[in-house]
Design a protein around this motif. Sequence first.
Motif, mmCIF file in Angstrom:
data_model
loop_
_atom_site.group_PDB
_atom_site.id
_atom_site.type_symbol
_atom_site.label_atom_id
_atom_site.label_comp_id
_atom_site.label_asym_id
_atom_site.label_seq_id
_atom_site.Cartn_x
_atom_site.Cartn_y
_atom_site.Cartn_z
ATOM 1 N N ILE A 181 15.071 60.434 40.224
ATOM 2 C CA ILE A 181 16.058 60.313 39.152
ATOM 3 C C ILE A 181 15.880 58.990 38.410
ATOM 4 C CG2 ILE A 181 18.533 60.159 38.629
ATOM 5 C CD1 ILE A 181 18.906 61.907 41.258
ATOM 6 N N LEU A 182 15.738 57.895 39.140
ATOM 7 C CA LEU A 182 15.582 56.586 38.507
ATOM 8 C C LEU A 182 14.281 56.485 37.717
ATOM 9 C CD1 LEU A 182 17.007 54.259 41.305
ATOM 10 C CD2 LEU A 182 18.078 54.863 39.114
ATOM 11 N N SER A 183 13.219 57.082 38.215
ATOM 12 C CA SER A 183 11.946 57.080 37.484
ATOM 13 C C SER A 183 12.081 57.847 36.166
ATOM 14 C CB SER A 183 10.840 57.708 38.329
ATOM 15 O OG SER A 183 10.569 56.926 39.451
ATOM 16 N N ALA A 184 12.756 58.992 36.198
ATOM 17 C CA ALA A 184 12.965 59.781 34.981
ATOM 18 C C ALA A 184 13.863 59.039 33.999
ATOM 19 C CB ALA A 184 13.556 61.147 35.335
ATOM 20 N N LEU A 185 14.873 58.333 34.504
ATOM 21 C CA LEU A 185 15.749 57.557 33.632
ATOM 22 C C LEU A 185 15.000 56.396 32.980
ATOM 23 C CD1 LEU A 185 19.081 57.503 35.648
ATOM 24 C CD2 LEU A 185 18.702 58.499 33.378
ATOM 25 N N ALA A 186 14.128 55.730 33.738
ATOM 26 C CA ALA A 186 13.328 54.640 33.168
ATOM 27 C C ALA A 186 12.415 55.177 32.068
ATOM 28 C CB ALA A 186 12.513 53.948 34.263
ATOM 29 N N PHE A 187 11.817 56.342 32.309
ATOM 30 C CA PHE A 187 10.969 56.974 31.304
ATOM 31 C C PHE A 187 11.762 57.282 30.038
ATOM 32 C CE2 PHE A 187 9.836 61.166 29.500
ATOM 33 C CZ PHE A 187 8.633 60.829 28.903
ATOM 34 N N GLN A 242 14.059 66.632 21.529
ATOM 35 C CA GLN A 242 13.697 67.831 22.282
ATOM 36 C C GLN A 242 13.333 67.411 23.702
ATOM 37 O OE1 GLN A 242 11.246 71.090 20.620
ATOM 38 N NE2 GLN A 242 9.841 70.555 22.272
ATOM 39 N N ILE A 243 13.923 68.093 24.662
ATOM 40 C CA ILE A 243 13.687 67.828 26.077
ATOM 41 C C ILE A 243 13.084 69.088 26.687
ATOM 42 C CG2 ILE A 243 14.754 67.288 28.309
ATOM 43 C CD1 ILE A 243 17.084 66.004 26.668
ATOM 44 N N GLU A 244 11.947 68.932 27.333
ATOM 45 C CA GLU A 244 11.341 70.031 28.078
ATOM 46 C C GLU A 244 11.185 69.568 29.515
ATOM 47 O OE1 GLU A 244 7.753 71.338 26.187
ATOM 48 O OE2 GLU A 244 8.739 71.556 24.246
ATOM 49 N N LEU A 245 11.798 70.310 30.412
ATOM 50 C CA LEU A 245 11.732 69.997 31.838
ATOM 51 C C LEU A 245 11.146 71.199 32.557
ATOM 52 C CD1 LEU A 245 12.399 68.118 34.235
ATOM 53 C CD2 LEU A 245 14.652 69.208 34.313
ATOM 54 N N GLU A 246 10.107 70.931 33.304
ATOM 55 C CA GLU A 246 9.453 71.987 34.084
ATOM 56 C C GLU A 246 9.417 71.531 35.538
ATOM 57 O OE1 GLU A 246 4.964 73.699 34.385
ATOM 58 O OE2 GLU A 246 5.793 73.463 32.369
ATOM 59 N N ASP A 247 9.698 72.456 36.454
ATOM 60 C CA ASP A 247 9.626 72.119 37.876
ATOM 61 C C ASP A 247 9.186 73.341 38.671
ATOM 62 O OD1 ASP A 247 12.051 73.447 39.429
ATOM 63 O OD2 ASP A 247 12.885 72.739 37.535
ATOM 64 N N ILE A 283 8.077 67.666 39.087
ATOM 65 C CA ILE A 283 8.635 67.880 37.753
ATOM 66 C C ILE A 283 7.681 67.340 36.691
ATOM 67 C CG2 ILE A 283 11.011 67.692 38.596
ATOM 68 C CD1 ILE A 283 11.108 64.982 36.980
ATOM 69 N N ALA A 284 7.815 67.894 35.498
ATOM 70 C CA ALA A 284 7.162 67.364 34.298
ATOM 71 C C ALA A 284 8.235 67.327 33.223
ATOM 72 C CB ALA A 284 5.993 68.235 33.879
ATOM 73 N N LEU A 285 8.375 66.188 32.598
ATOM 74 C CA LEU A 285 9.411 65.980 31.591
ATOM 75 C C LEU A 285 8.740 65.519 30.304
ATOM 76 C CD1 LEU A 285 12.461 65.612 30.841
ATOM 77 C CD2 LEU A 285 12.287 63.326 31.823
ATOM 78 N N ARG A 297 5.226 62.232 27.750
ATOM 79 C CA ARG A 297 5.313 63.089 28.939
ATOM 80 C C ARG A 297 5.338 62.235 30.197
ATOM 81 N NH1 ARG A 297 4.353 68.536 30.232
ATOM 82 N NH2 ARG A 297 3.369 68.867 32.252
ATOM 83 N N PHE A 298 6.131 62.698 31.142
ATOM 84 C CA PHE A 298 6.301 62.045 32.440
ATOM 85 C C PHE A 298 6.191 63.121 33.511
ATOM 86 C CE2 PHE A 298 9.531 61.493 35.798
ATOM 87 C CZ PHE A 298 9.140 60.285 36.363
ATOM 88 N N SER A 299 5.508 62.822 34.581
ATOM 89 C CA SER A 299 5.500 63.757 35.710
ATOM 90 C C SER A 299 5.612 62.966 36.997
ATOM 91 C CB SER A 299 4.244 64.629 35.708
ATOM 92 O OG SER A 299 3.096 63.837 35.786
ATOM 93 N N SER A 300 6.268 63.578 37.959
ATOM 94 C CA SER A 300 6.470 62.933 39.250
ATOM 95 C C SER A 300 6.780 64.000 40.287
ATOM 96 C CB SER A 300 7.616 61.922 39.159
ATOM 97 O OG SER A 300 7.684 61.137 40.335
#
Length: 139
Positions: A21-27, A80-85, A68-70, A6-9
């Motif tokens: 966007i770059l932080s999510a791509l790095a994750f 499986q991708i779960e994206l919440e914002d 967001i939380a990814l 899980r990643f959130s930012s």
Amino acid sequence: MGTGKRFSSELTPGAQPQSLILSALAFSAEFAQATGLPEDDRDRLAIVIEELVSNVARHGSKQGRVAIALTLSLQTDGVQIELEDDGIAFDPTADRGFAGPDPESGGGTGLALVRAWSREFAYAREGGRNRLRLVLAAA
């Protein structure tokens, strides 16, 4: 399987969408490497994450702010991708009659790719939050 990370930012007012966007791509790249995704699946995952997070950052923010939380999970049939914002309500699963890219901006193809590569694609708006869940099929 079900290996998940899980990643959130948050995008704050005045910040450039590219930072989120770059932080999510790095994750997603770290996830792909840790789970041993094949190169084609890594590339598709990066394209999908960039499209989804970019849309939230550029179009879903309220007064320049969105959180967001990814969550990414490796499943037997794909990722499986779960994206919440907490941004503006937007259902990316709705059929908007895609007739090809915008001739001036080139936009409009991203969600079509996400749909084409997804085995499952579901959206809900709950408690003032957008919740998107999809399974990115293996290449």
